[in-house]
Write a protein that holds these residues in place. Sequence first.
Motif, PDB file in Angstrom:
ATOM      1  N   ARG A   1       0.830  -1.214   0.000  1.00 39.31           N
ATOM      2  CA  ARG A   1       0.000   0.000   0.000  1.00 39.31           C
ATOM      3  C   ARG A   1       0.859   1.256   0.000  1.00 39.31           C
ATOM      4  O   ARG A   1       0.569   2.220  -0.719  1.00 39.31           O
ATOM      5  CB  ARG A   1      -0.930   0.006   1.223  1.00 39.31           C
ATOM      6  N   ASN A   2       1.925   1.259   0.798  1.00 36.05           N
ATOM      7  CA  ASN A   2       2.815   2.425   0.843  1.00 36.05           C
ATOM      8  C   ASN A   2       3.485   2.655  -0.508  1.00 36.05           C
ATOM      9  O   ASN A   2       3.616   3.786  -0.967  1.00 36.05           O
ATOM     10  CB  ASN A   2       3.873   2.252   1.928  1.00 36.05           C
ATOM     11  N   ARG A   3       3.928   1.592  -1.158  1.00 34.71           N
ATOM     12  CA  ARG A   3       4.569   1.713  -2.471  1.00 34.71           C
ATOM     13  C   ARG A   3       3.564   2.207  -3.516  1.00 34.71           C
ATOM     14  O   ARG A   3       3.882   3.077  -4.329  1.00 34.71           O
ATOM     15  CB  ARG A   3       5.160   0.378  -2.903  1.00 34.71           C
ATOM     16  N   ALA A   4       2.343   1.679  -3.480  1.00 33.04           N
ATOM     17  CA  ALA A   4       1.314   2.125  -4.427  1.00 33.04           C
ATOM     18  C   ALA A   4       0.990   3.604  -4.212  1.00 33.04           C
ATOM     19  O   ALA A   4       0.807   4.358  -5.176  1.00 33.04           O
ATOM     20  CB  ALA A   4       0.053   1.276  -4.277  1.00 33.04           C
ATOM     21  N   GLY A   5       0.958   4.034  -2.956  1.00 33.02           N
ATOM     22  CA  GLY A   5       0.731   5.450  -2.671  1.00 33.02           C
ATOM     23  C   GLY A   5       1.853   6.318  -3.209  1.00 33.02           C
ATOM     24  O   GLY A   5       1.611   7.410  -3.742  1.00 33.02           O
ATOM     25  N   ALA A   6       3.088   5.841  -3.088  1.00 33.39           N
ATOM     26  CA  ALA A   6       4.229   6.596  -3.616  1.00 33.39           C
ATOM     27  C   ALA A   6       4.160   6.684  -5.133  1.00 33.39           C
ATOM     28  O   ALA A   6       4.455   7.738  -5.724  1.00 33.39           O
ATOM     29  CB  ALA A   6       5.537   5.941  -3.175  1.00 33.39           C
ATOM     30  N   LEU A   7       3.747   5.614  -5.794  1.00 34.29           N
ATOM     31  CA  LEU A   7       3.624   5.649  -7.251  1.00 34.29           C
ATOM     32  C   LEU A   7       2.472   6.555  -7.681  1.00 34.29           C
ATOM     33  O   LEU A   7       2.559   7.221  -8.716  1.00 34.29           O
ATOM     34  CB  LEU A   7       3.444   4.237  -7.806  1.00 34.29           C
ATOM     35  N   ASP A   8       1.406   6.611  -6.888  1.00 29.16           N
ATOM     36  CA  ASP A   8       0.314   7.561  -7.178  1.00 29.16           C
ATOM     37  C   ASP A   8       0.816   8.994  -7.071  1.00 29.16           C
ATOM     38  O   ASP A   8       0.428   9.863  -7.857  1.00 29.16           O
ATOM     39  CB  ASP A   8      -0.865   7.345  -6.232  1.00 29.16           C
ATOM     40  N   ARG A   9       1.682   9.242  -6.094  1.00 22.78           N
ATOM     41  CA  ARG A   9       2.252  10.592  -5.957  1.00 22.78           C
ATOM     42  C   ARG A   9       3.124  10.937  -7.157  1.00 22.78           C
ATOM     43  O   ARG A   9       3.170  12.089  -7.581  1.00 22.78           O
ATOM     44  CB  ARG A   9       3.038  10.718  -4.652  1.00 22.78           C
ATOM     45  N   THR A  10       3.806   9.936  -7.735  1.00 23.82           N
ATOM     46  CA  THR A  10       4.618  10.229  -8.926  1.00 23.82           C
ATOM     47  C   THR A  10       3.727  10.635 -10.090  1.00 23.82           C
ATOM     48  O   THR A  10       4.105  11.493 -10.885  1.00 23.82           O
ATOM     49  CB  THR A  10       5.497   9.033  -9.342  1.00 23.82           C
ATOM     50  N   ALA A  11       2.552  10.037 -10.189  1.00 19.53           N
ATOM     51  CA  ALA A  11       1.624  10.414 -11.263  1.00 19.53           C
ATOM     52  C   ALA A  11       1.148  11.852 -11.063  1.00 19.53           C
ATOM     53  O   ALA A  11       1.044  12.619 -12.034  1.00 19.53           O
ATOM     54  CB  ALA A  11       0.430   9.458 -11.300  1.00 19.53           C
TER      55      ALA A  11
END
Length: 157
Positions: A51-61
């Motif tokens: 979940r933390n990694r997916a949130g970080a990738l959402d922030r990159t978008a």
Amino acid sequence: MSGDGTVARQSRVTVPAPGCLAALMVPLVAVLIAASVLMVMLYRQERANERNRAGALDRTAALARSYARDVTAAPNGFPGQETVRDIAERHDGRLLSYARSEDSLTTVVRFYGEYEDTSMFGLSHSRAYHCYSIVLRKGAEGIPRGRTSPLEGCDAI
């Protein structure tokens, strides 16, 4: 003794005492409980890390969209390579490629998102990155329109 003076053989079956059986089973049950607790904890940690990694990738978008807006808002058409590099760095990105023509600007930028990664040994800070191809084209009215699409790999350097 038997009638002829020899010792008669008797067969006896011994049953272990109830306390002996419990002494064998208690450590086995304790090990099984400890192993199941550790497995549940590991599963929960892995899900939290995902979940933390997916949130970080959402922030990159979100960073890529913000970058595209800032490049589009640059005065006098498409900005130069140094200006685009500065805009990318302001958005936690790294410019990998820059291609400019009269009516379009194509850039590939790697954006970073940091997140916390937990393990049995503690907490560490990790980085997730994603590359985006940002294509800006001038429309009929001369206003740049952007298209941002994620790339599978960051091959352009």
